[in-house]
Motif scaffolding. Structure first.
Motif, PDB file in Angstrom:
ATOM      1  N   MET A   1       1.079  -1.025   0.026  1.00  0.00           N
ATOM      2  CA  MET A   1      -0.237  -0.257   0.260  1.00  0.00           C
ATOM      3  C   MET A   1       1.081   1.383  -0.067  1.00  0.00           C
ATOM      4  O   MET A   1       1.338   1.523   1.056  1.00  0.00           O
ATOM      5  N   ILE A   5       0.358   5.946   6.754  1.00  0.00           N
ATOM      6  CA  ILE A   5      -0.547   6.647   7.685  1.00  0.00           C
ATOM      7  C   ILE A   5       0.052   7.177   8.815  1.00  0.00           C
ATOM      8  O   ILE A   5       1.356   6.649   9.406  1.00  0.00           O
ATOM      9  N   LYS A  27      -8.232   3.068   4.505  1.00  0.00           N
ATOM     10  CA  LYS A  27      -6.238   2.930   3.537  1.00  0.00           C
ATOM     11  C   LYS A  27      -6.613   3.228   2.495  1.00  0.00           C
ATOM     12  O   LYS A  27      -5.077   3.268   2.525  1.00  0.00           O
ATOM     13  N   ASN A  28      -7.279   4.199   1.925  1.00  0.00           N
ATOM     14  CA  ASN A  28      -6.609   5.082   0.227  1.00  0.00           C
ATOM     15  C   ASN A  28      -6.039   5.993   1.125  1.00  0.00           C
ATOM     16  O   ASN A  28      -5.788   6.871   0.026  1.00  0.00           O
ATOM     17  N   LYS A  72     -11.596  -1.347   1.725  1.00  0.00           N
ATOM     18  CA  LYS A  72     -11.046  -0.070   1.784  1.00  0.00           C
ATOM     19  C   LYS A  72     -11.168   0.860   3.350  1.00  0.00           C
ATOM     20  O   LYS A  72     -10.257   1.789   3.652  1.00  0.00           O
ATOM     21  N   TYR A  73     -11.531  -0.033   4.658  1.00  0.00           N
ATOM     22  CA  TYR A  73     -11.724   0.552   6.082  1.00  0.00           C
ATOM     23  C   TYR A  73     -11.177  -0.604   6.845  1.00  0.00           C
ATOM     24  O   TYR A  73     -10.718  -1.591   7.164  1.00  0.00           O
ATOM     25  N   CYS A 139      -1.479  -0.922  12.485  1.00  0.00           N
ATOM     26  CA  CYS A 139      -0.537  -0.732  11.073  1.00  0.00           C
ATOM     27  C   CYS A 139      -0.050  -1.956  10.570  1.00  0.00           C
ATOM     28  O   CYS A 139      -0.289  -2.465   9.354  1.00  0.00           O
ATOM     29  N   HIS A 142      -2.395  -4.428   9.199  1.00  0.00           N
ATOM     30  CA  HIS A 142      -3.448  -4.524   8.331  1.00  0.00           C
ATOM     31  C   HIS A 142      -2.563  -3.911   7.688  1.00  0.00           C
ATOM     32  O   HIS A 142      -2.942  -3.719   6.173  1.00  0.00           O
ATOM     33  N   LEU A 144      -0.314  -1.606   6.903  1.00  0.00           N
ATOM     34  CA  LEU A 144       0.235  -0.161   6.264  1.00  0.00           C
ATOM     35  C   LEU A 144       1.140   0.060   6.791  1.00  0.00           C
ATOM     36  O   LEU A 144       1.740  -0.368   7.616  1.00  0.00           O
TER      37      LEU A 144
END
Length: 149
Positions: A1, A5, A27-28, A72-73, A139, A142, A144
């Motif tokens: 990704m 964040i 997340k986008n 997305k979330y 993070c 997920h 991230l």
């Protein structure tokens, strides 16, 4: 990704997580959005909110987007405030610990005792440190990328 964040954004979401207001990380975009539990339950078909005003329609659209596009979330978890208070009390000096432990069940009483003992800043730093650790775990879970500021 590709989206980085900010940990501070996730920490804020953790601190503002309530029974009725749920934070989600987009997340986008890396933005934290909040929705109310009744709208989310309605979007899941578990509850019906009823006739909606304009702001409620926007809230409902957000709730449907969260339900229909879970990739997305990510729901940001709440901090475990009773556990944090308990751990903080155990870490304090012997002479301060009893009064803090007695107040640990009530956030309001706990805050009063902290202020009387001059520990408010210490408590806030402690919560920030624990929340940042929890945000790093979030993070990682997920997948991230995160940045500290």
């Amino acid at each position: 990704m590709d989206t980085s964040i900010k940990l501070a954004t996730i920490v804020k979401g953790m601190k503002w997580h309530t029974e009725k207001s749920l934070p989600f990380l987009n997340k986008n975009t890396g933005a934290v959005i909040y929705t109310q539990r009744p709208f989310l339950l309605d979007a899941k078909g578990e509850e019906f909110v009823g006739d909606l005003l304009d702001w409620q329609l926007r809230e409902m659209e957000l709730a449907y987007d969260i339900v229909e596009r879970p990739e997305k979330y990510a729901e940001i978890p709440a901090l475990d405030w009773p556990e944090l208070r308990s751990e903080f009390c155990k870490a304090q000096l012997e002479d301060i610990r009893p009064s803090l432990m007695a107040a640990a069940d009530s956030q309001e009483t706990f805050d009063i005792v902290l202020a009387r003992q001059g520990l408010t800043d210490v408590w806030e730093r402690y919560v920030d440190e624990k929340a940042e650790i929890a945000a790093l775990v979030f993070c990682e879970e997920h997948g991230l990328n995160n940045k500290t500021s």
